[in-house]
Scaffold this active site. Structure first.
Site, PDB file in Angstrom:
ATOM      1  N   LYS A 192       0.867  -1.132  -0.032  1.00 26.46           N
ATOM      2  CA  LYS A 192      -0.142  -0.041  -0.055  1.00 26.46           C
ATOM      3  C   LYS A 192       0.789   1.385  -0.052  1.00 26.46           C
ATOM      4  O   LYS A 192       0.534   2.272  -0.306  1.00 26.46           O
ATOM      5  CB  LYS A 192      -0.956  -0.014   1.233  1.00 26.46           C
ATOM      6  CG  LYS A 192      -1.707  -1.178   1.523  1.00 26.46           C
ATOM      7  CD  LYS A 192      -2.326  -0.953   2.931  1.00 26.46           C
ATOM      8  CE  LYS A 192      -2.878  -2.422   3.241  1.00 26.46           C
ATOM      9  NZ  LYS A 192      -3.310  -2.426   4.418  1.00 26.46           N
ATOM     10  N   GLY A 193       2.139   1.123   0.449  1.00 29.14           N
ATOM     11  CA  GLY A 193       2.980   2.083   0.799  1.00 29.14           C
ATOM     12  C   GLY A 193       3.188   3.246  -0.183  1.00 29.14           C
ATOM     13  O   GLY A 193       3.237   4.577  -0.063  1.00 29.14           O
ATOM     14  N   GLU A 253       7.895   2.137  -5.978  1.00 29.63           N
ATOM     15  CA  GLU A 253       8.071   1.699  -4.451  1.00 29.63           C
ATOM     16  C   GLU A 253       7.845   3.185  -3.658  1.00 29.63           C
ATOM     17  O   GLU A 253       8.326   4.392  -4.107  1.00 29.63           O
ATOM     18  CB  GLU A 253       9.215   1.183  -4.193  1.00 29.63           C
ATOM     19  CG  GLU A 253       8.884  -0.642  -4.045  1.00 29.63           C
ATOM     20  CD  GLU A 253       8.174  -0.976  -2.611  1.00 29.63           C
ATOM     21  OE1 GLU A 253       7.495  -0.139  -2.223  1.00 29.63           O
ATOM     22  OE2 GLU A 253       8.426  -2.178  -2.325  1.00 29.63           O
ATOM     23  N   ASP A 302      14.700  -0.349   1.178  1.00 40.13           N
ATOM     24  CA  ASP A 302      15.351  -0.464   2.613  1.00 40.13           C
ATOM     25  C   ASP A 302      16.364  -1.636   2.363  1.00 40.13           C
ATOM     26  O   ASP A 302      17.648  -1.296   1.878  1.00 40.13           O
ATOM     27  CB  ASP A 302      14.367  -0.924   3.512  1.00 40.13           C
ATOM     28  CG  ASP A 302      14.894  -0.847   5.104  1.00 40.13           C
ATOM     29  OD1 ASP A 302      15.890  -0.100   5.491  1.00 40.13           O
ATOM     30  OD2 ASP A 302      14.286  -1.620   5.942  1.00 40.13           O
ATOM     31  N   LYS A 339      17.107   3.811   1.391  1.00 42.89           N
ATOM     32  CA  LYS A 339      18.092   3.984   2.613  1.00 42.89           C
ATOM     33  C   LYS A 339      19.055   2.996   2.298  1.00 42.89           C
ATOM     34  O   LYS A 339      18.935   1.948   2.495  1.00 42.89           O
ATOM     35  CB  LYS A 339      17.209   3.238   3.829  1.00 42.89           C
ATOM     36  CG  LYS A 339      16.503   3.899   4.788  1.00 42.89           C
ATOM     37  CD  LYS A 339      16.012   3.299   5.914  1.00 42.89           C
ATOM     38  CE  LYS A 339      14.486   3.823   6.565  1.00 42.89           C
ATOM     39  NZ  LYS A 339      14.008   2.929   7.289  1.00 42.89           N
ATOM     40  N   PHE A 385      13.622   5.185  11.089  1.00 45.07           N
ATOM     41  CA  PHE A 385      12.258   4.674  10.365  1.00 45.07           C
ATOM     42  C   PHE A 385      11.431   5.831  10.296  1.00 45.07           C
ATOM     43  O   PHE A 385      11.174   6.770  11.325  1.00 45.07           O
ATOM     44  CB  PHE A 385      11.755   3.842  11.665  1.00 45.07           C
ATOM     45  CG  PHE A 385      10.660   2.954  10.948  1.00 45.07           C
ATOM     46  CD1 PHE A 385      10.758   1.703  10.200  1.00 45.07           C
ATOM     47  CD2 PHE A 385       9.139   3.314  11.224  1.00 45.07           C
ATOM     48  CE1 PHE A 385       9.769   1.229   9.743  1.00 45.07           C
ATOM     49  CE2 PHE A 385       8.243   2.709  10.439  1.00 45.07           C
ATOM     50  CZ  PHE A 385       8.543   1.590   9.820  1.00 45.07           C
ATOM     51  N   VAL A 386      10.918   5.975   8.964  1.00 41.57           N
ATOM     52  CA  VAL A 386       9.895   7.230   8.538  1.00 41.57           C
ATOM     53  C   VAL A 386       8.550   6.945   8.429  1.00 41.57           C
ATOM     54  O   VAL A 386       8.349   5.610   8.035  1.00 41.57           O
ATOM     55  CB  VAL A 386      10.690   7.975   7.574  1.00 41.57           C
ATOM     56  CG1 VAL A 386      11.878   8.430   7.738  1.00 41.57           C
ATOM     57  CG2 VAL A 386      10.824   6.980   6.204  1.00 41.57           C
ATOM     58  N   ASP A 399       3.946   3.701   6.492  1.00 38.13           N
ATOM     59  CA  ASP A 399       3.167   3.392   7.764  1.00 38.13           C
ATOM     60  C   ASP A 399       4.052   3.097   8.969  1.00 38.13           C
ATOM     61  O   ASP A 399       5.274   2.457   8.684  1.00 38.13           O
ATOM     62  CB  ASP A 399       2.208   2.421   7.411  1.00 38.13           C
ATOM     63  CG  ASP A 399       2.724   1.061   7.407  1.00 38.13           C
ATOM     64  OD1 ASP A 399       3.526   0.676   6.658  1.00 38.13           O
ATOM     65  OD2 ASP A 399       2.233  -0.075   8.169  1.00 38.13           O
TER      66      ASP A 399
HETATM   67  P1  IMP Z   1      12.921  -4.078   1.869  1.00 36.20           P
HETATM   68  O1  IMP Z   1      12.586  -5.297   1.382  1.00 36.20           O
HETATM   69  O2  IMP Z   1      13.601  -4.108   3.167  1.00 36.20           O
HETATM   70  O3  IMP Z   1      13.346  -3.175   1.006  1.00 36.20           O
HETATM   71  O4  IMP Z   1      11.587  -3.289   2.353  1.00 36.20           O
HETATM   72  C1  IMP Z   1      10.786  -2.595   1.891  1.00 36.20           C
HETATM   73  C2  IMP Z   1       9.505  -2.337   2.471  1.00 36.20           C
HETATM   74  O5  IMP Z   1       9.685  -2.145   4.145  1.00 36.20           O
HETATM   75  C3  IMP Z   1       8.872  -0.990   2.111  1.00 36.20           C
HETATM   76  O6  IMP Z   1       8.093  -1.192   0.856  1.00 36.20           O
HETATM   77  C4  IMP Z   1       8.290  -0.461   3.279  1.00 36.20           C
HETATM   78  O7  IMP Z   1       7.046  -1.006   3.304  1.00 36.20           O
HETATM   79  C5  IMP Z   1       9.094  -1.097   4.674  1.00 36.20           C
HETATM   80  N1  IMP Z   1       9.701  -0.023   5.257  1.00 36.20           N
HETATM   81  C6  IMP Z   1      11.210   0.046   5.298  1.00 36.20           C
HETATM   82  N2  IMP Z   1      11.678   0.985   5.629  1.00 36.20           N
HETATM   83  C7  IMP Z   1      10.606   1.743   6.241  1.00 36.20           C
HETATM   84  C8  IMP Z   1      10.302   2.989   6.977  1.00 36.20           C
HETATM   85  O8  IMP Z   1      11.436   3.782   7.583  1.00 36.20           O
HETATM   86  N3  IMP Z   1       9.210   3.308   7.252  1.00 36.20           N
HETATM   87  C9  IMP Z   1       8.061   2.563   6.836  1.00 36.20           C
HETATM   88  N4  IMP Z   1       8.241   1.513   5.997  1.00 36.20           N
HETATM   89  C10 IMP Z   1       9.464   1.052   5.958  1.00 36.20           C
HETATM   90 MG    MG Z   2       5.991  -0.938   0.553  1.00 32.15          MG
END
Ligand code: IMP
Ligand code: MG
Length: 178
Positions: free
Chosen positions: A42-43, A98, A102, A130, A151-152, A158
């Site tokens: 949803k982000g 996206e 992260d 990040k 964490f934002v 969310d």
């Molecule tokens: P990744 O697989 O670790 O790159 O995760 C990405 C997903 O983690 C993003 O699409 C977000 O839903 C969530 N996420 C990662 N960091 C944050 C943050 O700082 N705030 C909110 N959601 C985050």
């Molecule tokens: Mg996401």
């Protein structure tokens, strides 16, 4: 601001500026191409809605929802598709939209999955990045802002499903939610 958010990291004005830039760049890069933008729910929904209005060439949109097994603030790399695309992506130029990259594990999985469906090309457009936390070999092609390892929330992002409606990006106060 409430007791769980400690500071505004990216203001509404800064967000708007950056989205205009990204939209202009995408419009230029995909001129004359069959472009499909895929929003990862949803982000990315808030970013997507603003971004497509800055894209000045014809564009199709579609939505996918994935969930990664793991805790609410970190990703495990094991991804499940909760909602798949409605349309075929064969021979289309796609951009995955996206909210944030992260560890990159979610996108790594998504890119591999979508590649197997025969698109003409795949690029990644993320609102936030990040880079310090990266575990998978993923580099966004378009990126709004690179941020430090905090964490934002807000602008679609969310914490426990809350704060997506903030019009700016704020840093969550980790002391307050412990
Ligand atoms: P990744 O697989 O670790 O790159 O995760 C990405 C997903 O983690 C993003 O699409 C977000 O839903 C969530 N996420 C990662 N960091 C944050 C943050 O700082 N705030 C909110 N959601 C985050
Ligand atoms: Mg996401």
């Amino acid at each position: 601001m409430d007791k769980y958010t400690k500071k505004v990291l990216i203001s509404e004005e800064k967000i708007k500026e950056k989205i205009e830039e990204l939209g202009a760049q995408i419009s230029k890069d995909y001129q004359g191409k069959d472009l499909l933008m895929i929003c990862v729910l949803k982000g990315a929904v808030v970013f997507m809605a603003d971004l497509i209005r800055e894209v000045k060439i014809p564009v199709d949109i579609d939505f996918m929802a994935v969930s990664s097994y793991g805790s609410s603030t970190s990703s495990s790399g094991v991804v499940r598709i909760l909602k798949d695309l409605n349309e075929s992506i064969e021979n289309k130029h796609i951009i995955i939209v996206e909210d944030i990259v992260d560890t990159g594990l979610t996108l790594k999985y998504l890119v591999e999955n979508l590649k197997s469906r025969g698109p003409a090309s795949i690029k990644i457009c993320t609102f936030l990045d990040k880079p310090e936390r990266r575990k998978a070999d993923i580099t966004p092609d378009y990126c709004g802002y690179s941020i430090p390892d905090e964490f934002v929330v807000g602008y679609g992002l969310d914490f426990a499903e809350k704060y997506r409606n903030l019009p700016y990006v704020a840093v969550l106060d980790s002391e307050a939610y412990k």
